[in-house]
Scaffold this motif. Structure first.
Motif, PDB file in Angstrom:
ATOM      1  N   VAL A  51       0.845  -1.202   0.000  1.00  0.00           N
ATOM      2  CA  VAL A  51       0.000   0.000   0.000  1.00  0.00           C
ATOM      3  C   VAL A  51       0.876   1.246   0.000  1.00  0.00           C
ATOM      4  CG1 VAL A  51      -1.684   1.339   1.316  1.00  0.00           C
ATOM      5  CG2 VAL A  51      -1.951  -1.139   1.114  1.00  0.00           C
ATOM      6  N   LYS A  52       1.886   1.244   0.855  1.00  0.00           N
ATOM      7  CA  LYS A  52       2.779   2.401   0.965  1.00  0.00           C
ATOM      8  C   LYS A  52       3.537   2.639  -0.336  1.00  0.00           C
ATOM      9  CE  LYS A  52       6.627   4.253   3.684  1.00  0.00           C
ATOM     10  NZ  LYS A  52       7.587   3.986   4.791  1.00  0.00           N
ATOM     11  N   LYS A  53       4.008   1.571  -0.947  1.00  0.00           N
ATOM     12  CA  LYS A  53       4.768   1.687  -2.191  1.00  0.00           C
ATOM     13  C   LYS A  53       3.921   2.304  -3.293  1.00  0.00           C
ATOM     14  CE  LYS A  53       7.502  -1.166  -5.388  1.00  0.00           C
ATOM     15  NZ  LYS A  53       7.990  -2.544  -5.645  1.00  0.00           N
ATOM     16  N   ILE A  54       2.674   1.850  -3.390  1.00  0.00           N
ATOM     17  CA  ILE A  54       1.786   2.380  -4.429  1.00  0.00           C
ATOM     18  C   ILE A  54       1.401   3.824  -4.126  1.00  0.00           C
ATOM     19  CG2 ILE A  54      -0.467   2.078  -5.539  1.00  0.00           C
ATOM     20  CD1 ILE A  54      -0.200  -0.919  -4.928  1.00  0.00           C
ATOM     21  N   GLU A  55       1.187   4.144  -2.861  1.00  0.00           N
ATOM     22  CA  GLU A  55       0.848   5.516  -2.482  1.00  0.00           C
ATOM     23  C   GLU A  55       1.980   6.468  -2.834  1.00  0.00           C
ATOM     24  OE1 GLU A  55      -0.086   5.258   1.643  1.00  0.00           O
ATOM     25  OE2 GLU A  55      -2.232   4.861   1.292  1.00  0.00           O
ATOM     26  N   GLU A  56       3.210   6.011  -2.708  1.00  0.00           N
ATOM     27  CA  GLU A  56       4.357   6.845  -3.077  1.00  0.00           C
ATOM     28  C   GLU A  56       4.374   7.114  -4.579  1.00  0.00           C
ATOM     29  OE1 GLU A  56       7.658   4.637  -1.616  1.00  0.00           O
ATOM     30  OE2 GLU A  56       7.470   5.381   0.447  1.00  0.00           O
ATOM     31  N   VAL A  57       3.999   6.101  -5.363  1.00  0.00           N
ATOM     32  CA  VAL A  57       3.925   6.277  -6.815  1.00  0.00           C
ATOM     33  C   VAL A  57       2.848   7.303  -7.157  1.00  0.00           C
ATOM     34  CG1 VAL A  57       3.382   5.156  -9.010  1.00  0.00           C
ATOM     35  CG2 VAL A  57       4.770   3.953  -7.308  1.00  0.00           C
ATOM     36  N   VAL A  58       1.675   7.170  -6.542  1.00  0.00           N
ATOM     37  CA  VAL A  58       0.566   8.092  -6.801  1.00  0.00           C
ATOM     38  C   VAL A  58       0.924   9.506  -6.342  1.00  0.00           C
ATOM     39  CG1 VAL A  58      -1.825   8.639  -6.205  1.00  0.00           C
ATOM     40  CG2 VAL A  58      -1.175   6.277  -6.683  1.00  0.00           C
ATOM     41  N   TYR A  59       1.585   9.607  -5.208  1.00  0.00           N
ATOM     42  CA  TYR A  59       1.998  10.919  -4.687  1.00  0.00           C
ATOM     43  C   TYR A  59       2.970  11.598  -5.650  1.00  0.00           C
ATOM     44  CZ  TYR A  59       4.184  14.421  -1.680  1.00  0.00           C
ATOM     45  OH  TYR A  59       4.679  15.597  -1.160  1.00  0.00           O
ATOM     46  N   ASP A  60       3.914  10.812  -6.161  1.00  0.00           N
ATOM     47  CA  ASP A  60       4.891  11.369  -7.096  1.00  0.00           C
ATOM     48  C   ASP A  60       4.207  11.841  -8.384  1.00  0.00           C
ATOM     49  OD1 ASP A  60       7.769  11.798  -7.770  1.00  0.00           O
ATOM     50  OD2 ASP A  60       7.301  10.380  -9.381  1.00  0.00           O
ATOM     51  N   LEU A  61       3.231  11.084  -8.855  1.00  0.00           N
ATOM     52  CA  LEU A  61       2.488  11.493 -10.043  1.00  0.00           C
ATOM     53  C   LEU A  61       1.708  12.779  -9.782  1.00  0.00           C
ATOM     54  CD1 LEU A  61       1.063   8.057 -11.291  1.00  0.00           C
ATOM     55  CD2 LEU A  61       2.859   9.412 -12.375  1.00  0.00           C
ATOM     56  N   SER A  62       1.149  12.883  -8.588  1.00  0.00           N
ATOM     57  CA  SER A  62       0.368  14.077  -8.237  1.00  0.00           C
ATOM     58  C   SER A  62       1.264  15.298  -8.153  1.00  0.00           C
ATOM     59  CB  SER A  62      -0.352  13.861  -6.899  1.00  0.00           C
ATOM     60  OG  SER A  62      -1.228  12.756  -6.974  1.00  0.00           O
ATOM     61  N   ILE A  63       2.437  15.127  -7.545  1.00  0.00           N
ATOM     62  CA  ILE A  63       3.381  16.244  -7.414  1.00  0.00           C
ATOM     63  C   ILE A  63       3.796  16.754  -8.788  1.00  0.00           C
ATOM     64  CG2 ILE A  63       5.739  16.831  -6.736  1.00  0.00           C
ATOM     65  CD1 ILE A  63       3.865  16.833  -4.408  1.00  0.00           C
ATOM     66  N   ARG A  64       4.005  15.861  -9.703  1.00  0.00           N
ATOM     67  CA  ARG A  64       4.456  16.227 -11.053  1.00  0.00           C
ATOM     68  C   ARG A  64       3.296  16.641 -11.960  1.00  0.00           C
ATOM     69  NH1 ARG A  64       9.723  14.206 -12.000  1.00  0.00           N
ATOM     70  NH2 ARG A  64      10.497  12.936 -10.269  1.00  0.00           N
ATOM     71  N   GLY A  65       2.077  16.509 -11.455  1.00  0.00           N
ATOM     72  CA  GLY A  65       0.926  16.894 -12.255  1.00  0.00           C
ATOM     73  C   GLY A  65       0.578  15.905 -13.343  1.00  0.00           C
ATOM     74  N   LEU A  66       1.196  14.741 -13.320  1.00  0.00           N
ATOM     75  CA  LEU A  66       0.968  13.747 -14.376  1.00  0.00           C
ATOM     76  C   LEU A  66      -0.385  13.069 -14.231  1.00  0.00           C
ATOM     77  CD1 LEU A  66       4.526  12.144 -14.521  1.00  0.00           C
ATOM     78  CD2 LEU A  66       3.515  13.760 -16.135  1.00  0.00           C
ATOM     79  N   ALA A  67      -0.835  12.911 -12.986  1.00  0.00           N
ATOM     80  CA  ALA A  67      -2.123  12.271 -12.770  1.00  0.00           C
ATOM     81  C   ALA A  67      -3.252  13.122 -13.341  1.00  0.00           C
ATOM     82  CB  ALA A  67      -2.343  12.032 -11.275  1.00  0.00           C
ATOM     83  N   LYS A  68      -3.223  14.426 -13.078  1.00  0.00           N
ATOM     84  CA  LYS A  68      -4.248  15.324 -13.593  1.00  0.00           C
ATOM     85  C   LYS A  68      -4.189  15.404 -15.108  1.00  0.00           C
ATOM     86  CE  LYS A  68      -4.460  18.272  -9.478  1.00  0.00           C
ATOM     87  NZ  LYS A  68      -4.293  19.646  -8.951  1.00  0.00           N
ATOM     88  N   GLU A  69      -2.950  15.384 -15.601  1.00  0.00           N
ATOM     89  CA  GLU A  69      -2.765  15.444 -17.058  1.00  0.00           C
ATOM     90  C   GLU A  69      -3.379  14.229 -17.735  1.00  0.00           C
ATOM     91  OE1 GLU A  69       1.067  14.886 -19.926  1.00  0.00           O
ATOM     92  OE2 GLU A  69       1.244  16.442 -18.392  1.00  0.00           O
ATOM     93  N   GLN A  70      -3.195  13.048 -17.100  1.00  0.00           N
ATOM     94  CA  GLN A  70      -3.761  11.818 -17.651  1.00  0.00           C
ATOM     95  C   GLN A  70      -5.276  11.848 -17.599  1.00  0.00           C
ATOM     96  OE1 GLN A  70      -1.666   9.429 -18.801  1.00  0.00           O
ATOM     97  NE2 GLN A  70      -3.236   7.990 -19.464  1.00  0.00           N
ATOM     98  N   GLU A  71      -5.825  12.365 -16.473  1.00  0.00           N
ATOM     99  CA  GLU A  71      -7.262  12.449 -16.327  1.00  0.00           C
ATOM    100  C   GLU A  71      -7.866  13.392 -17.350  1.00  0.00           C
ATOM    101  OE1 GLU A  71      -7.934  13.590 -12.344  1.00  0.00           O
ATOM    102  OE2 GLU A  71      -7.416  11.640 -11.479  1.00  0.00           O
ATOM    103  N   ALA A  72      -7.188  14.507 -17.590  1.00  0.00           N
ATOM    104  CA  ALA A  72      -7.672  15.481 -18.576  1.00  0.00           C
ATOM    105  C   ALA A  72      -7.658  14.877 -19.973  1.00  0.00           C
ATOM    106  CB  ALA A  72      -6.797  16.729 -18.530  1.00  0.00           C
ATOM    107  N   GLY A  73      -6.618  14.109 -20.257  1.00  0.00           N
ATOM    108  CA  GLY A  73      -6.539  13.443 -21.551  1.00  0.00           C
ATOM    109  C   GLY A  73      -7.645  12.436 -21.724  1.00  0.00           C
ATOM    110  N   GLY A  74      -7.987  11.734 -20.603  1.00  0.00           N
ATOM    111  CA  GLY A  74      -9.068  10.775 -20.668  1.00  0.00           C
ATOM    112  C   GLY A  74     -10.409  11.429 -20.871  1.00  0.00           C
ATOM    113  N   ASP A  75     -10.643  12.620 -20.250  1.00  0.00           N
ATOM    114  CA  ASP A  75     -11.891  13.339 -20.411  1.00  0.00           C
ATOM    115  C   ASP A  75     -12.073  13.793 -21.850  1.00  0.00           C
ATOM    116  OD1 ASP A  75     -12.405  13.004 -17.771  1.00  0.00           O
ATOM    117  OD2 ASP A  75     -11.621  14.945 -17.125  1.00  0.00           O
ATOM    118  N   LYS A  76     -10.979  14.216 -22.445  1.00  0.00           N
ATOM    119  CA  LYS A  76     -11.061  14.655 -23.842  1.00  0.00           C
ATOM    120  C   LYS A  76     -11.429  13.481 -24.733  1.00  0.00           C
ATOM    121  CE  LYS A  76      -7.671  18.383 -23.329  1.00  0.00           C
ATOM    122  NZ  LYS A  76      -6.366  18.884 -23.760  1.00  0.00           N
TER     123      LYS A  76
END
Length: 235
Positions: A210-235
């Motif tokens: 759980v901790k390992k995956i949360e670190e991956v998600v946190y890193d994506l959030s910090i870099r803005g990659l998660a939001k970028e992926q979500e925006a791409g999916g919405d489009k």
């Protein structure tokens, strides 16, 4: 009965047990080899280009499970079917340790295939169906709840690795989905009253996944990659 006759009688039981153990060992060796083949096949999904091949790899894994069912069918024949149920249960319990590890590994592989196909948690009944064995103890060779749960926990570790490799492959949404799935899995296990046994120790390792995956998600959030992926999916 004299003492020598008594011990000769006992030796007959020991010899019969040894023959059964040897037969079981041979079948388990073949099962372990097939399990390694399935694992090797599925390991390719961790490669950068492996995500595109998930459907084909899962299909090939399903085909290998046909071989698994055949070998497990051979294992069933090692137990007398004409004996009473409680006698079969004693035999099953007595030799369980011989196939416990490989059955847990096969449960993990079945769970991993189902997750890759549908991103859902496989049920114990589905695993038993894939392996061609029973769920109900009284019906014979079956999948214990503990072995099923152990297989699910092994899958959790595999998914934590998949989350990291997804980022490398440029798939930034998959770690988010894996995170949600693993958190639900962790919540489910928290409902169980697990004793201090190997299953409990394996469950303790889930918090690191759980901790390992949360670190991956946190890193994506910090870099803005998660939001970028979500925006791409919405489009």
């Amino acid at each position: 009965m004299s003492v020598p006759e008594m011990f000769s009688y006992i030796q007959g039981f020991l010899s019969a047990d040894q023959e059964i153990r040897e037969d079981i060992r041979k079948v388990v060796q073949v099962l372990e080899q097939t399990a390694r083949e399935v694992l090797t096949l599925l390991q390719s999904v961790h490669q950068p280009t492996g995500f595109k091949e998930i459907p084909s790899k899962c299909q090939k894994a399903r085909e290998l499970f046909c071989t698994v069912r055949t070998h497990l069918g051979e294992l069933k024949t090692k137990f007398p079917v004409d004996q009473m149920t409680f006698i079969r249960e004693i035999i099953n319990y007595k030799f369980h340790e011989h196939w416990r590890f490989v059955l847990q590994r096969l449960a993990f592989l079945a769970a991993f295939v189902v997750y890759l196909e549908s991103e859902s948690l496989v049920t114990r009944e589905e695993v038993a169906q894939i392996l061609g064995i029973e769920v109900v103890r009284e019906k014979g060779f079956h999948l214990d709840v503990e072995d099923y749960l152990a297989g699910v926990l092994i899958m959790a570790s595999e998914l934590s690795r998949l989350a990291v490799n997804s980022v490398t492959a440029g798939d930034y949404s998959r770690p988010l989905r894996i995170s949600n799935f693993i958190n639900e899995l962790d919540s489910g296990f928290r409902l169980l009253n697990l004793k201090n046994d190997p299953l409990r120790k394996r469950y303790d390792g889930l918090k690191y996944d759980v901790k390992k995956i949360e670190e991956v998600v946190y890193d994506l959030s910090i870099r803005g990659l998660a939001k970028e992926q979500e925006a791409g999916g919405d489009k």
